[in-house]
Design a protein around this motif. Structure first.
Motif, PDB file in Angstrom:
ATOM      1  N   LEU A 110       0.862  -1.183   0.000  1.00  0.00           N
ATOM      2  CA  LEU A 110       0.000   0.000   0.000  1.00  0.00           C
ATOM      3  C   LEU A 110       0.898   1.232   0.000  1.00  0.00           C
ATOM      4  O   LEU A 110       1.687   1.439   0.923  1.00  0.00           O
ATOM      5  CB  LEU A 110      -0.913   0.012   1.228  1.00  0.00           C
ATOM      6  N   ASP A 111       0.763   2.035  -1.043  1.00  0.00           N
ATOM      7  CA  ASP A 111       1.603   3.226  -1.206  1.00  0.00           C
ATOM      8  C   ASP A 111       0.711   4.455  -1.304  1.00  0.00           C
ATOM      9  O   ASP A 111      -0.003   4.636  -2.295  1.00  0.00           O
ATOM     10  CB  ASP A 111       2.462   3.080  -2.471  1.00  0.00           C
ATOM     11  N   VAL A 112       0.732   5.286  -0.284  1.00  0.00           N
ATOM     12  CA  VAL A 112      -0.071   6.520  -0.273  1.00  0.00           C
ATOM     13  C   VAL A 112       0.835   7.732  -0.034  1.00  0.00           C
ATOM     14  O   VAL A 112       0.391   8.739   0.525  1.00  0.00           O
ATOM     15  CB  VAL A 112      -1.188   6.457   0.796  1.00  0.00           C
ATOM     16  N   HIS A 113       2.081   7.634  -0.417  1.00  0.00           N
ATOM     17  CA  HIS A 113       3.004   8.746  -0.152  1.00  0.00           C
ATOM     18  C   HIS A 113       2.643   9.967  -0.993  1.00  0.00           C
ATOM     19  O   HIS A 113       1.998   9.858  -2.036  1.00  0.00           O
ATOM     20  CB  HIS A 113       4.454   8.309  -0.406  1.00  0.00           C
ATOM     21  N   ASP A 114       3.077  11.138  -0.535  1.00  0.00           N
ATOM     22  CA  ASP A 114       2.848  12.406  -1.230  1.00  0.00           C
ATOM     23  C   ASP A 114       1.357  12.715  -1.359  1.00  0.00           C
ATOM     24  O   ASP A 114       0.825  12.896  -2.453  1.00  0.00           O
ATOM     25  CB  ASP A 114       3.523  12.386  -2.610  1.00  0.00           C
ATOM     26  N   ASN A 115       0.672  12.738  -0.213  1.00  0.00           N
ATOM     27  CA  ASN A 115      -0.715  13.183  -0.142  1.00  0.00           C
ATOM     28  C   ASN A 115      -0.837  14.194   0.988  1.00  0.00           C
ATOM     29  O   ASN A 115       0.166  14.799   1.387  1.00  0.00           O
ATOM     30  CB  ASN A 115      -1.649  11.982   0.056  1.00  0.00           C
ATOM     31  N   GLN A 116      -2.045  14.351   1.527  1.00  0.00           N
ATOM     32  CA  GLN A 116      -2.266  15.314   2.615  1.00  0.00           C
ATOM     33  C   GLN A 116      -2.930  14.636   3.820  1.00  0.00           C
ATOM     34  O   GLN A 116      -3.725  15.231   4.532  1.00  0.00           O
ATOM     35  CB  GLN A 116      -3.128  16.472   2.113  1.00  0.00           C
ATOM     36  N   LEU A 117      -2.559  13.387   4.054  1.00  0.00           N
ATOM     37  CA  LEU A 117      -3.160  12.618   5.137  1.00  0.00           C
ATOM     38  C   LEU A 117      -2.721  13.152   6.499  1.00  0.00           C
ATOM     39  O   LEU A 117      -1.536  13.322   6.746  1.00  0.00           O
ATOM     40  CB  LEU A 117      -2.775  11.145   5.019  1.00  0.00           C
ATOM     41  N   SER A 118      -3.674  13.387   7.359  1.00  0.00           N
ATOM     42  CA  SER A 118      -3.363  13.840   8.723  1.00  0.00           C
ATOM     43  C   SER A 118      -3.548  12.715   9.736  1.00  0.00           C
ATOM     44  O   SER A 118      -3.133  12.844  10.893  1.00  0.00           O
ATOM     45  CB  SER A 118      -4.246  15.032   9.108  1.00  0.00           C
ATOM     46  N   LEU A 133       4.432  -0.676   3.467  1.00  0.00           N
ATOM     47  CA  LEU A 133       3.523   0.450   3.680  1.00  0.00           C
ATOM     48  C   LEU A 133       4.316   1.753   3.571  1.00  0.00           C
ATOM     49  O   LEU A 133       5.226   2.003   4.360  1.00  0.00           O
ATOM     50  CB  LEU A 133       2.868   0.346   5.061  1.00  0.00           C
ATOM     51  N   ASN A 134       3.966   2.553   2.587  1.00  0.00           N
ATOM     52  CA  ASN A 134       4.645   3.833   2.357  1.00  0.00           C
ATOM     53  C   ASN A 134       3.652   4.960   2.617  1.00  0.00           C
ATOM     54  O   ASN A 134       2.729   5.187   1.832  1.00  0.00           O
ATOM     55  CB  ASN A 134       5.176   3.902   0.921  1.00  0.00           C
ATOM     56  N   ILE A 135       3.831   5.673   3.735  1.00  0.00           N
ATOM     57  CA  ILE A 135       2.951   6.793   4.097  1.00  0.00           C
ATOM     58  C   ILE A 135       3.775   8.080   4.165  1.00  0.00           C
ATOM     59  O   ILE A 135       3.395   9.045   4.818  1.00  0.00           O
ATOM     60  CB  ILE A 135       2.271   6.563   5.458  1.00  0.00           C
ATOM     61  N   SER A 136       4.918   8.109   3.532  1.00  0.00           N
ATOM     62  CA  SER A 136       5.818   9.267   3.619  1.00  0.00           C
ATOM     63  C   SER A 136       5.223  10.486   2.915  1.00  0.00           C
ATOM     64  O   SER A 136       4.304  10.372   2.103  1.00  0.00           O
ATOM     65  CB  SER A 136       7.171   8.922   2.989  1.00  0.00           C
ATOM     66  N   HIS A 137       5.772  11.660   3.253  1.00  0.00           N
ATOM     67  CA  HIS A 137       5.366  12.930   2.633  1.00  0.00           C
ATOM     68  C   HIS A 137       3.867  13.177   2.805  1.00  0.00           C
ATOM     69  O   HIS A 137       3.134  13.413   1.849  1.00  0.00           O
ATOM     70  CB  HIS A 137       5.752  12.958   1.153  1.00  0.00           C
ATOM     71  N   ASN A 138       3.401  13.083   4.059  1.00  0.00           N
ATOM     72  CA  ASN A 138       2.037  13.435   4.408  1.00  0.00           C
ATOM     73  C   ASN A 138       2.067  14.386   5.593  1.00  0.00           C
ATOM     74  O   ASN A 138       3.091  15.042   5.834  1.00  0.00           O
ATOM     75  CB  ASN A 138       1.228  12.167   4.696  1.00  0.00           C
ATOM     76  N   LYS A 139       0.978  14.439   6.368  1.00  0.00           N
ATOM     77  CA  LYS A 139       0.893  15.377   7.497  1.00  0.00           C
ATOM     78  C   LYS A 139       0.531  14.648   8.792  1.00  0.00           C
ATOM     79  O   LYS A 139      -0.153  15.196   9.659  1.00  0.00           O
ATOM     80  CB  LYS A 139      -0.136  16.461   7.199  1.00  0.00           C
ATOM     81  N   LEU A 140       1.005  13.421   8.920  1.00  0.00           N
ATOM     82  CA  LEU A 140       0.682  12.622  10.101  1.00  0.00           C
ATOM     83  C   LEU A 140       1.344  13.193  11.357  1.00  0.00           C
ATOM     84  O   LEU A 140       2.540  13.469  11.355  1.00  0.00           O
ATOM     85  CB  LEU A 140       1.136  11.181   9.899  1.00  0.00           C
ATOM     86  N   LYS A 141       0.566  13.329  12.412  1.00  0.00           N
ATOM     87  CA  LYS A 141       1.107  13.774  13.699  1.00  0.00           C
ATOM     88  C   LYS A 141       1.140  12.641  14.715  1.00  0.00           C
ATOM     89  O   LYS A 141       1.798  12.752  15.745  1.00  0.00           O
ATOM     90  CB  LYS A 141       0.275  14.936  14.243  1.00  0.00           C
ATOM     91  N   SER A 142       0.413  11.581  14.404  1.00  0.00           N
ATOM     92  CA  SER A 142       0.387  10.418  15.292  1.00  0.00           C
ATOM     93  C   SER A 142       0.077   9.175  14.476  1.00  0.00           C
ATOM     94  O   SER A 142      -0.334   9.269  13.312  1.00  0.00           O
ATOM     95  CB  SER A 142      -0.659  10.606  16.404  1.00  0.00           C
TER      96      SER A 142
END
Length: 579
Positions: A110-118, A133-142
């Motif tokens: 699952l690759d969702v990198h480069d989005n605006q996920l918080s 799992l690639n969630i890089s380059h988003n806006k995750l705080k936790s």
């Protein structure tokens, strides 16, 4: 009222939802159809603000082609579909993921990198087959606690988010082999991560870490650890127990000493540049026998130990921008060293032209400086030379005279050069003379015997207060290395002079009109002296191509101008000449 319009065409019963339907994100049916066959769906870079429901339900709902293709021998066997194992949603505008993510339990990637996920949905924990799992380059705080349920996860990429902490439950991801937490806002790392015993790559760079947990040493499989750009002031001693470590990056921290790594015998790369390290001792190097790259640039090193010779496999050594005044001759005996970077050091015993010739010439120069000491009783006597006498056992290295055209009698603490040294020259056209590191109080008078051939004379690190005009008789002299309190007048009278290296003395003034007569002078090094002013007329010395003035107490030219190089400095000086 009739529901039919004139002409017999019935209205669309869904007309009231038309605007809403047009705003829904769509995915070409061709892609969905192909994904059912391949098990892979790539929707990257499509400007999606949300994931279409048809994607989540791709393996749940009956496909549209089921209503058109009812032939059991048809080429499109819609009922023979493959579960989705790879979903790429990268580079879109997604702000969230639906809990319906649980409808894709077969996902491996699952690759969702480069989005605006918080945030991530709790359903992420139900993807039990997920391995990457690639969630890089988003806006995750936790991160949700459910992430710990992904027991098959091998690669977790979380870099470039806004994480301030990592939950201790992440230590349950025992199958992890790669974890990238770089470019977040982490202030600490949970000791629970020490349970990731299969981890081979851990990236913690560009965070706000002040310490590392000692439990990190439990990562016995770790081969690469990157802690670049943090606030680390020390390294836990337990790090030395990571015997599989091959690459260690500690650049841009606040380290004041090099970590001791006695058990890291497989370490190939050690990067500790941009710290505040002032000392490297034998204990820091002795066990690093596999090291290929040692990067120590931008520190405060003043010396290197002779034990650096244990690094037999060293290929690159970066010492740029330190406080090194000299180099150990033993450095020349590193057999695999291909790149030695020394820019920005106040080296006093090595001419700039030697430094500019590259690594191999410099290493040869360092090897040539190593001589076997001569006893006090032998200083002024000629030894008995026989057919069995080795060059290193004789007073003078006759082999160096004949093959290298070099006359060397350095580092002997001699008050005078024995006649036997000059007698050994015979008719050989010596081009280089090295009498440095002695106790000479004058230029050896017999040096004029070499006037027809010598062009390089090193008299540095002696006690010579001034020099006589006999140096003017050396017709081919182009390089002279000495130490003075005043700029020697005789240098103004050697028209063949090409390079003057007179840094780290106590010179208070120079005569630009006299220097202008040296039409072949290309390099003038006046660093670290007592010059209170630089005469503008120096700018008229058009032959000078390299002018070094750093480390003097003058106010002009300013440091900003010096940093622009020789051309800018010369132009500045000429602009200040009164018209």
């Amino acid at each position: 009222m009739s529901r039919f319009r004139r002409g017999g065409r019935a209205p669309d019963p869904r007309a009231g939802f038309q605007d809403q339907r047009e705003k829904e994100p769509t995915v070409p049916q061709g892609l969905i159809k192909a994904a059912r066959k391949s098990g892979q769906l790539n929707l990257s870079g499509r400007g999606l603000t949300e994931v279409p429901v048809s994607v989540w339900r791709i393996n749940v709902d009956t496909p549209e082609e089921a209503h058109t293709n009812v032939q059991f021998d048809g080429t499109d066997r819609w009922w023979e579909q493959t579960e989705l194992t790879k979903l790429i949603l990268a580079s879109n505008k997604l702000q969230s993921l639906s809990e319906e993510l649980r409808l894709l339990p077969a996902l491996v990637v699952l690759d969702v990198h480069d989005n605006q996920l918080s945030e991530l949905p709790r359903a992420i924990g139900e993807l039990v087959n997920l391995q990457r799992l690639n969630i890089s380059h988003n806006k995750l705080k936790s991160l949700p606690e459910e992430l710990a349920q992904l027991q098959n996860l091998k690669n977790l990429l979380l870099h470039h988010n806004q994480l301030e902490e990592v939950p201790g439950s992440m230590g349950q991801l025992t199958a992890l082999e790669e974890l990238d937490l770089s470019n977040n806002s982490l202030r600490s790392v949970s000791s629970c991560l020490g349970a990731l015993t299969f981890l081979t790559r851990l990236n913690l760079s560009n965070n706000k870490l002040k310490t590392l947990p000692p439990e990190i040493s439990r990562m016995k499989s770790l081969r690469q650890l990157d802690c670049t750009s943090n606030l680390l002031e020390d390294i836990p001693p337990s790090l030395a127990g990571m015997d599989c470590l091959e690459q260690l990056y500690l650049r841009q921290n606040k380290l004041t000493f090099l970590p001791e790594l006695p058990n890291c015998k497989l370490l190939k790369e050690l990067h500790v540049g941009n710290n505040q390290i002032s000392t490297v001792g034998p204990q820091h190097l002795t066990h690093l026998t596999s090291l290929c790259i040692l990067e120590l640039r931008d520190n405060k090193l003043k010396s290197l130990p002779d034990e650096i010779t244990v690094l037999k496999g060293l290929e690159r050594l970066d010492l740029t921008n330190n406080d090194l005044g000299s180099l150990p001759g033993a450095l020349g005996y590193l057999p695999n060293l291909k790149s030695l970077q020394l820019e920005g050091n106040p080296l006093r015993g090595i001419r700039r032209d030697i430094l500019s010739k590259g690594t191999q010439e410099l290493l040869k120069y360092l090897r040539d400086r190593i001589q076997v000491p001569v006893s006090k009783s032998e200083e002024n006597t000629s030894p008995v030379v026989t057919a069995m006498t080795l060059p290193s056992d004789s007073l003078v290295n006759t082999h160096a005279i004949s093959s290298l055209k070099t006359l060397e009698y350095s580092d002997k603490q001699a008050a005078a050069i024995p006649d036997a040294v000059f007698n050994a020259v015979g008719s050989c056209p010596v081009t280089t003379v090295n009498f440095s590191k002695n106790q000479l109080t004058e230029v050896p008078p017999r040096i004029v015997e070499l006037k027809e051939s010598v062009f390089d004379v090193n008299l540095g690190f002696n006690k010579i207060p001034t020099i006589t005009l006999n140096l003017c008789m050396l017709l081919r002299l182009t390089h002279l290395d000495m130490r003075f309190k005043t700029f020697p007048e005789v240098l103004y009278r050697i028209p063949t002079m090409d390079t003057i290296l007179i840094s780290s003395n106590q010179i208070g003034s120079i005569d630009p009109l006299q220097l202008n007569k040296l039409t072949k002078l290309s390099t003038l090094d006046l660093q670290n002296n007592d010059l209170l002013q630089i005469p503008p007329a120096l700018g008229n010395c058009e032959s000078i191509r390299a002018l070094h003035l750093e480390g003097n107490p003058f106010r002009n030219p300013r440091a900003a101008i010096l940093a622009k190089g020789t051309t800018a400095v010369m132009e500045y000086l000429r602009s200040r000449i009164p018209t």
